[in-house]
Motif scaffolding. Structure first.
Motif, PDB file in Angstrom:
ATOM      1  N   ALA A  16       0.834  -1.205   0.000  1.00 33.13           N
ATOM      2  CA  ALA A  16       0.000   0.000   0.000  1.00 33.13           C
ATOM      3  C   ALA A  16       0.867   1.252   0.000  1.00 33.13           C
ATOM      4  CB  ALA A  16      -0.930  -0.005   1.212  1.00 33.13           C
ATOM      5  N   ILE A  17       1.880   1.265   0.860  1.00 36.74           N
ATOM      6  CA  ILE A  17       2.779   2.420   0.927  1.00 36.74           C
ATOM      7  C   ILE A  17       3.565   2.561  -0.363  1.00 36.74           C
ATOM      8  CG2 ILE A  17       4.829   3.329   2.092  1.00 36.74           C
ATOM      9  CD1 ILE A  17       3.671   2.100   4.700  1.00 36.74           C
ATOM     10  N   GLU A  18       3.981   1.454  -0.921  1.00 37.35           N
ATOM     11  CA  GLU A  18       4.728   1.472  -2.183  1.00 37.35           C
ATOM     12  C   GLU A  18       3.911   2.106  -3.302  1.00 37.35           C
ATOM     13  OE1 GLU A  18       5.649  -2.258  -4.615  1.00 37.35           O
ATOM     14  OE2 GLU A  18       7.548  -1.874  -3.584  1.00 37.35           O
ATOM     15  N   ALA A  19       2.611   1.855  -3.313  1.00 41.91           N
ATOM     16  CA  ALA A  19       1.747   2.363  -4.383  1.00 41.91           C
ATOM     17  C   ALA A  19       1.308   3.801  -4.166  1.00 41.91           C
ATOM     18  CB  ALA A  19       0.502   1.473  -4.499  1.00 41.91           C
ATOM     19  N   ALA A  20       1.400   4.295  -2.928  1.00 46.39           N
ATOM     20  CA  ALA A  20       0.778   5.575  -2.561  1.00 46.39           C
ATOM     21  C   ALA A  20       1.620   6.781  -2.943  1.00 46.39           C
ATOM     22  CB  ALA A  20       0.503   5.596  -1.067  1.00 46.39           C
ATOM     23  N   ASP A  21       0.918   7.892  -3.119  1.00 44.96           N
ATOM     24  CA  ASP A  21       1.567   9.201  -3.250  1.00 44.96           C
ATOM     25  C   ASP A  21       1.669   9.888  -1.896  1.00 44.96           C
ATOM     26  OD1 ASP A  21       1.623   9.185  -6.214  1.00 44.96           O
ATOM     27  OD2 ASP A  21      -0.553   9.266  -5.999  1.00 44.96           O
ATOM     28  N   GLY A  64      11.294   4.253   4.772  1.00 41.34           N
ATOM     29  CA  GLY A  64      12.150   3.421   3.946  1.00 41.34           C
ATOM     30  C   GLY A  64      11.849   3.564   2.465  1.00 41.34           C
ATOM     31  N   GLN A  65      10.611   3.938   2.144  1.00 44.06           N
ATOM     32  CA  GLN A  65      10.221   4.133   0.748  1.00 44.06           C
ATOM     33  C   GLN A  65      10.176   5.615   0.377  1.00 44.06           C
ATOM     34  OE1 GLN A  65       7.014   1.681  -0.743  1.00 44.06           O
ATOM     35  NE2 GLN A  65       7.176   0.284   0.973  1.00 44.06           N
ATOM     36  N   LYS A 115       9.094  17.894   0.522  1.00 43.15           N
ATOM     37  CA  LYS A 115       9.654  16.556   0.606  1.00 43.15           C
ATOM     38  C   LYS A 115       9.375  15.950   1.982  1.00 43.15           C
ATOM     39  CE  LYS A 115      13.386  17.386  -2.685  1.00 43.15           C
ATOM     40  NZ  LYS A 115      14.853  17.378  -2.908  1.00 43.15           N
ATOM     41  N   PRO A 116       9.255  14.600   2.016  1.00 42.58           N
ATOM     42  CA  PRO A 116       9.011  13.951   3.312  1.00 42.58           C
ATOM     43  C   PRO A 116      10.186  14.147   4.241  1.00 42.58           C
ATOM     44  CG  PRO A 116       9.571  12.325   1.637  1.00 42.58           C
ATOM     45  CD  PRO A 116       9.366  13.632   0.921  1.00 42.58           C
ATOM     46  N   GLN A 117       9.878  14.302   5.526  1.00 47.57           N
ATOM     47  CA  GLN A 117      10.941  14.476   6.495  1.00 47.57           C
ATOM     48  C   GLN A 117      11.607  13.137   6.773  1.00 47.57           C
ATOM     49  OE1 GLN A 117       9.433  16.296  10.025  1.00 47.57           O
ATOM     50  NE2 GLN A 117       8.914  18.203   9.017  1.00 47.57           N
ATOM     51  N   LYS A 118      12.915  13.169   7.011  1.00 52.02           N
ATOM     52  CA  LYS A 118      13.633  11.978   7.405  1.00 52.02           C
ATOM     53  C   LYS A 118      13.802  11.996   8.919  1.00 52.02           C
ATOM     54  CE  LYS A 118      16.300  11.442   3.159  1.00 52.02           C
ATOM     55  NZ  LYS A 118      15.696  10.165   2.797  1.00 52.02           N
TER      56      LYS A 118
END
Length: 217
Positions: free
Chosen positions: A93-98, A123-124, A209-212
């Motif tokens: 699900a996470i792999e497919a999501a925006d 991780g993704q 961008k997503p936070q790390k």
């Protein structure tokens, strides 16, 4: 495409999924929910609606890619509802999501589960936000603010809207509706509309961008 990922049950994930889906329908979007939970709660909710949108498809994680490929030209927004367990469902699900949304209550055990879900999304490198859900309306606002601050120190972003525990959510869900439909002028409906508007901004690229997570967090 949105993945609703939460590894702890009882956080109101499916209720939030269906409410956001109906908010999108009311915004004239073509909307579908993909239900990966073996309990098929979202699918049963849809059964009670008859032909009324949003469409809900119940499937297994191994078939998600094929299902999404078939939906590509038919929907403006797809929400993926995952089961409250670790494993293949949240990964695909996470792999497919925006965008990844992680609902949680403000309780120690729930927040601990959030950290595990964040690890998978990080991780993704997917934009990921925690949503404080099912929060007592009587609790001091400072509790949510302090929890938001603490998560921020760990590099975890939290949506600005807090979804409170309100009777309208549960009662509408029980009859295959949402608070947006049964009580459209209620505070519950207002909360969902505000969250939907914010989610739309993230999907339109305004989130950054997503936070790390910080090392050792």
């Amino acid at each position: 495409m949105i993945a609703m990922a939460a590894r702890k049950g009882g956080c109101g994930k499916t209720t939030l999924t269906t409410h956001l889906a109906v908010a999108a329908v009311q915004d004239s979007r073509r909307v579908a929910i993909v239900d990966l939970d073996p309990q098929a709660t979202a699918a049963e909710w849809s059964d009670g609606r008859g032909d009324e949108p949003p469409d809900v498809v119940s499937t297994q994680p191994a078939r998600l890619g094929k299902v999404l490929k078939g939906m590509k030209d038919d929907y403006d927004l797809v929400l993926i509802d995952t089961p409250p367990t670790t494993g293949e469902a949240d990964r695909v699900a996470i792999e497919a999501a925006d965008l990844v949304l992680i609902p949680t209550r403000i309780q120690t055990s729930d927040i601990a589960a959030v950290l595990r879900s964040i690890e998978r999304a990080a991780g993704q490198e997917k934009p990921t936000f925690v949503i404080f859900n099912d929060e007592s309306a009587a609790r001091r606002k400072s509790v949510a603010e302090e929890t938001r601050r603490v998560l921020g120190t760990k590099g975890i972003s939290v949506a600005p809207q807090v979804i409170h525990s309100r009777i309208a959510y549960g009662e509408s869900q029980d009859i295959s509706r949402t608070a947006l439909e049964t009580e459209p002028t209620s505070m519950a409906a207002d909360e969902i509309r505000a969250l939907y508007e914010w989610v739309g901004q993230q999907l339109n690229g305004k989130a950054g961008k997503p936070q790390k997570r910080k090392a050792g967090a």
